[in-house]
Design a protein around this motif. Structure first.
Motif, PDB file in Angstrom:
ATOM      1  N   ASP A   1       0.798  -1.225   0.000  1.00 42.94           N
ATOM      2  CA  ASP A   1       0.000   0.000   0.000  1.00 42.94           C
ATOM      3  C   ASP A   1       0.832   1.277   0.000  1.00 42.94           C
ATOM      4  O   ASP A   1       0.317   2.351  -0.306  1.00 42.94           O
ATOM      5  CB  ASP A   1      -0.945   0.023   1.208  1.00 42.94           C
ATOM      6  CG  ASP A   1      -2.085  -0.969   1.072  1.00 42.94           C
ATOM      7  OD1 ASP A   1      -2.641  -1.085  -0.030  1.00 42.94           O
ATOM      8  OD2 ASP A   1      -2.422  -1.625   2.086  1.00 42.94           O
ATOM      9  N   VAL A   2       2.116   1.191   0.377  1.00 43.50           N
ATOM     10  CA  VAL A   2       2.938   2.409   0.468  1.00 43.50           C
ATOM     11  C   VAL A   2       3.841   2.597  -0.747  1.00 43.50           C
ATOM     12  O   VAL A   2       4.656   3.519  -0.780  1.00 43.50           O
ATOM     13  CB  VAL A   2       3.770   2.439   1.765  1.00 43.50           C
ATOM     14  CG1 VAL A   2       2.860   2.510   2.982  1.00 43.50           C
ATOM     15  CG2 VAL A   2       4.709   1.251   1.865  1.00 43.50           C
ATOM     16  N   ILE A   3       3.709   1.754  -1.755  1.00 41.26           N
ATOM     17  CA  ILE A   3       4.467   1.957  -2.995  1.00 41.26           C
ATOM     18  C   ILE A   3       3.930   3.230  -3.653  1.00 41.26           C
ATOM     19  O   ILE A   3       2.721   3.401  -3.781  1.00 41.26           O
ATOM     20  CB  ILE A   3       4.322   0.732  -3.928  1.00 41.26           C
ATOM     21  CG1 ILE A   3       4.997  -0.485  -3.274  1.00 41.26           C
ATOM     22  CG2 ILE A   3       4.916   1.009  -5.299  1.00 41.26           C
ATOM     23  CD1 ILE A   3       4.776  -1.791  -4.003  1.00 41.26           C
ATOM     24  N   PRO A   4       4.800   4.149  -4.056  1.00 41.23           N
ATOM     25  CA  PRO A   4       4.334   5.484  -4.484  1.00 41.23           C
ATOM     26  C   PRO A   4       3.644   5.558  -5.845  1.00 41.23           C
ATOM     27  O   PRO A   4       3.153   6.624  -6.206  1.00 41.23           O
ATOM     28  CB  PRO A   4       5.619   6.319  -4.490  1.00 41.23           C
ATOM     29  CG  PRO A   4       6.723   5.327  -4.684  1.00 41.23           C
ATOM     30  CD  PRO A   4       6.267   4.067  -4.014  1.00 41.23           C
ATOM     31  N   TRP A   5       3.602   4.440  -6.598  1.00 44.67           N
ATOM     32  CA  TRP A   5       2.969   4.462  -7.925  1.00 44.67           C
ATOM     33  C   TRP A   5       1.703   3.604  -7.918  1.00 44.67           C
ATOM     34  O   TRP A   5       1.782   2.380  -7.711  1.00 44.67           O
ATOM     35  CB  TRP A   5       3.930   3.932  -8.989  1.00 44.67           C
ATOM     36  CG  TRP A   5       5.230   4.684  -9.023  1.00 44.67           C
ATOM     37  CD1 TRP A   5       5.452   5.920  -9.555  1.00 44.67           C
ATOM     38  CD2 TRP A   5       6.489   4.224  -8.518  1.00 44.67           C
ATOM     39  NE1 TRP A   5       6.765   6.263  -9.410  1.00 44.67           N
ATOM     40  CE2 TRP A   5       7.437   5.253  -8.771  1.00 44.67           C
ATOM     41  CE3 TRP A   5       6.907   3.056  -7.876  1.00 44.67           C
ATOM     42  CZ2 TRP A   5       8.774   5.131  -8.403  1.00 44.67           C
ATOM     43  CZ3 TRP A   5       8.230   2.948  -7.504  1.00 44.67           C
ATOM     44  CH2 TRP A   5       9.144   3.976  -7.772  1.00 44.67           C
ATOM     45  N   PRO A   6       0.536   4.194  -8.185  1.00 39.14           N
ATOM     46  CA  PRO A   6      -0.719   3.423  -8.198  1.00 39.14           C
ATOM     47  C   PRO A   6      -0.691   2.230  -9.149  1.00 39.14           C
ATOM     48  O   PRO A   6      -1.201   1.156  -8.820  1.00 39.14           O
ATOM     49  CB  PRO A   6      -1.768   4.449  -8.636  1.00 39.14           C
ATOM     50  CG  PRO A   6      -1.175   5.778  -8.300  1.00 39.14           C
ATOM     51  CD  PRO A   6       0.309   5.622  -8.444  1.00 39.14           C
ATOM     52  N   SER A   7      -0.088   2.400 -10.329  1.00 39.77           N
ATOM     53  CA  SER A   7      -0.072   1.309 -11.310  1.00 39.77           C
ATOM     54  C   SER A   7       0.718   0.109 -10.798  1.00 39.77           C
ATOM     55  O   SER A   7       0.342  -1.046 -11.035  1.00 39.77           O
ATOM     56  CB  SER A   7       0.506   1.802 -12.647  1.00 39.77           C
ATOM     57  OG  SER A   7       1.866   2.192 -12.493  1.00 39.77           O
ATOM     58  N   VAL A   8       1.808   0.372 -10.099  1.00 41.70           N
ATOM     59  CA  VAL A   8       2.634  -0.721  -9.562  1.00 41.70           C
ATOM     60  C   VAL A   8       1.895  -1.420  -8.425  1.00 41.70           C
ATOM     61  O   VAL A   8       1.906  -2.654  -8.335  1.00 41.70           O
ATOM     62  CB  VAL A   8       4.011  -0.195  -9.096  1.00 41.70           C
ATOM     63  CG1 VAL A   8       4.819  -1.306  -8.432  1.00 41.70           C
ATOM     64  CG2 VAL A   8       4.776   0.392 -10.274  1.00 41.70           C
ATOM     65  N   ARG A   9       1.236  -0.652  -7.572  1.00 38.66           N
ATOM     66  CA  ARG A   9       0.448  -1.262  -6.496  1.00 38.66           C
ATOM     67  C   ARG A   9      -0.602  -2.214  -7.073  1.00 38.66           C
ATOM     68  O   ARG A   9      -0.755  -3.351  -6.626  1.00 38.66           O
ATOM     69  CB  ARG A   9      -0.235  -0.184  -5.645  1.00 38.66           C
ATOM     70  CG  ARG A   9       0.710   0.684  -4.854  1.00 38.66           C
ATOM     71  CD  ARG A   9       0.000   1.435  -3.737  1.00 38.66           C
ATOM     72  NE  ARG A   9      -1.054   2.323  -4.159  1.00 38.66           N
ATOM     73  CZ  ARG A   9      -0.900   3.605  -4.500  1.00 38.66           C
ATOM     74  NH1 ARG A   9       0.310   4.153  -4.495  1.00 38.66           N
ATOM     75  NH2 ARG A   9      -1.938   4.357  -4.845  1.00 38.66           N
ATOM     76  N   THR A  10      -1.324  -1.726  -8.083  1.00 39.54           N
ATOM     77  CA  THR A  10      -2.379  -2.540  -8.691  1.00 39.54           C
ATOM     78  C   THR A  10      -1.810  -3.822  -9.295  1.00 39.54           C
ATOM     79  O   THR A  10      -2.335  -4.922  -9.071  1.00 39.54           O
ATOM     80  CB  THR A  10      -3.135  -1.729  -9.760  1.00 39.54           C
ATOM     81  OG1 THR A  10      -3.840  -0.673  -9.115  1.00 39.54           O
ATOM     82  CG2 THR A  10      -4.114  -2.598 -10.526  1.00 39.54           C
ATOM     83  N   LYS A  11      -0.732  -3.706 -10.056  1.00 39.67           N
ATOM     84  CA  LYS A  11      -0.151  -4.891 -10.705  1.00 39.67           C
ATOM     85  C   LYS A  11       0.325  -5.908  -9.677  1.00 39.67           C
ATOM     86  O   LYS A  11       0.094  -7.116  -9.834  1.00 39.67           O
ATOM     87  CB  LYS A  11       1.017  -4.472 -11.610  1.00 39.67           C
ATOM     88  CG  LYS A  11       0.579  -3.757 -12.876  1.00 39.67           C
ATOM     89  CD  LYS A  11       1.790  -3.261 -13.658  1.00 39.67           C
ATOM     90  CE  LYS A  11       1.369  -2.406 -14.835  1.00 39.67           C
ATOM     91  NZ  LYS A  11       2.529  -1.786 -15.520  1.00 39.67           N
ATOM     92  N   LEU A  12       0.997  -5.446  -8.623  1.00 41.05           N
ATOM     93  CA  LEU A  12       1.519  -6.379  -7.630  1.00 41.05           C
ATOM     94  C   LEU A  12       0.404  -7.023  -6.808  1.00 41.05           C
ATOM     95  O   LEU A  12       0.458  -8.220  -6.500  1.00 41.05           O
ATOM     96  CB  LEU A  12       2.521  -5.670  -6.715  1.00 41.05           C
ATOM     97  CG  LEU A  12       3.876  -5.344  -7.357  1.00 41.05           C
ATOM     98  CD1 LEU A  12       4.713  -4.463  -6.443  1.00 41.05           C
ATOM     99  CD2 LEU A  12       4.632  -6.627  -7.707  1.00 41.05           C
ATOM    100  N   ILE A  13      -0.617  -6.244  -6.455  1.00 40.99           N
ATOM    101  CA  ILE A  13      -1.733  -6.809  -5.690  1.00 40.99           C
ATOM    102  C   ILE A  13      -2.464  -7.860  -6.532  1.00 40.99           C
ATOM    103  O   ILE A  13      -2.791  -8.946  -6.041  1.00 40.99           O
ATOM    104  CB  ILE A  13      -2.689  -5.699  -5.220  1.00 40.99           C
ATOM    105  CG1 ILE A  13      -2.013  -4.862  -4.129  1.00 40.99           C
ATOM    106  CG2 ILE A  13      -4.004  -6.272  -4.702  1.00 40.99           C
ATOM    107  CD1 ILE A  13      -2.747  -3.577  -3.767  1.00 40.99           C
TER     108      ILE A  13
END
Length: 202
Positions: free
Chosen positions: A104-116
């Motif tokens: 949740d604290v990764i600063p890029w929304p796209s990266v958060r979405t892909k990893l989740i």
């Protein structure tokens, strides 16, 4: 029995003391740092801003707990959704798919979405680097790499919230390049170039 030495010993001690004081003064004049020139340690700055993100999202106690796998609960956040930095506002994946809080604290929304989305898939459907119970640990280690992990360059406001202040290094790029979009890699290369480092390339 006295404790004082002979006159020659006393004069030697005084001379040694004066020499020691002069050397200390010389060292201080050569190596004293001005207050505004503190030594910056990039990994500590990255940790500081990441912990600030965690506090804003109400995650400070759970951030690196890998036994927790849940959706982001905004009711725990002391900050309203509107007051969160734009790039830190939760994505649909964060609100609907159980995941590790550290994502949740990764600063890029796209990266958060892909990893989740990635970690919500069965193990056999993931890329090799993302398989097994240690996959999330390997990702965290890549982010935490001292010289080539996740890094923030604090912006003019002194916060480091803007995603353009953040970069990835080789430790992340070599195994996780496929979760990064062109804009993230380009911005990372811009910041690396400013420090005289080579570009990230496959």
């Amino acid at each position: 029995m006295g404790i004082a030495g002979s006159p020659s010993q006393s004069s030697t001690l005084v001379a040694d003391s004066q020499l020691s004081a002069e050397l200390q003064d010389s060292e201080i004049s050569q190596y004293t740092f001005l207050p505004e020139h503190g030594i910056e340690i990039p990994s500590l700055k990255t940790m500081e801003v990441t912990l600030r993100f965690a506090h804003m999202l109400g995650l400070a106690d759970d951030l690196v707990n890998l036994d927790i796998n849940r959706t982001l609960d905004l009711s725990r956040s002391p900050v309203s959704l509107e007051d969160l930095p734009a790039n830190l506002r939760p994505t649909e994946a964060q609100l609907s798919l159980p995941h590790f809080p550290v994502l949740d604290v990764i600063p890029w929304p796209s990266v958060r979405t892909k990893l989740i989305c990635l970690f919500s898939q069965p193990d056999h459907l993931r890329p090799p680097i993302a398989r097994g119970p240690m996959a999330i640990v390997h990702l965290i280690h890549a982010f935490d790499d001292e010289s080539e992990g996740l890094r923030v360059t604090v912006d003019t406001d002194g916060h480091g919230y803007d995603e353009k202040c953040w970069e990835v290094g080789r430790a992340i790029f070599k195994d996780w390049w496929w979760v990064l979009d062109h804009k993230i890699v380009s911005n990372s290369n811009r910041l690396r170039n400013g420090r005289g480092l080579s570009k990230l390339q496959l």
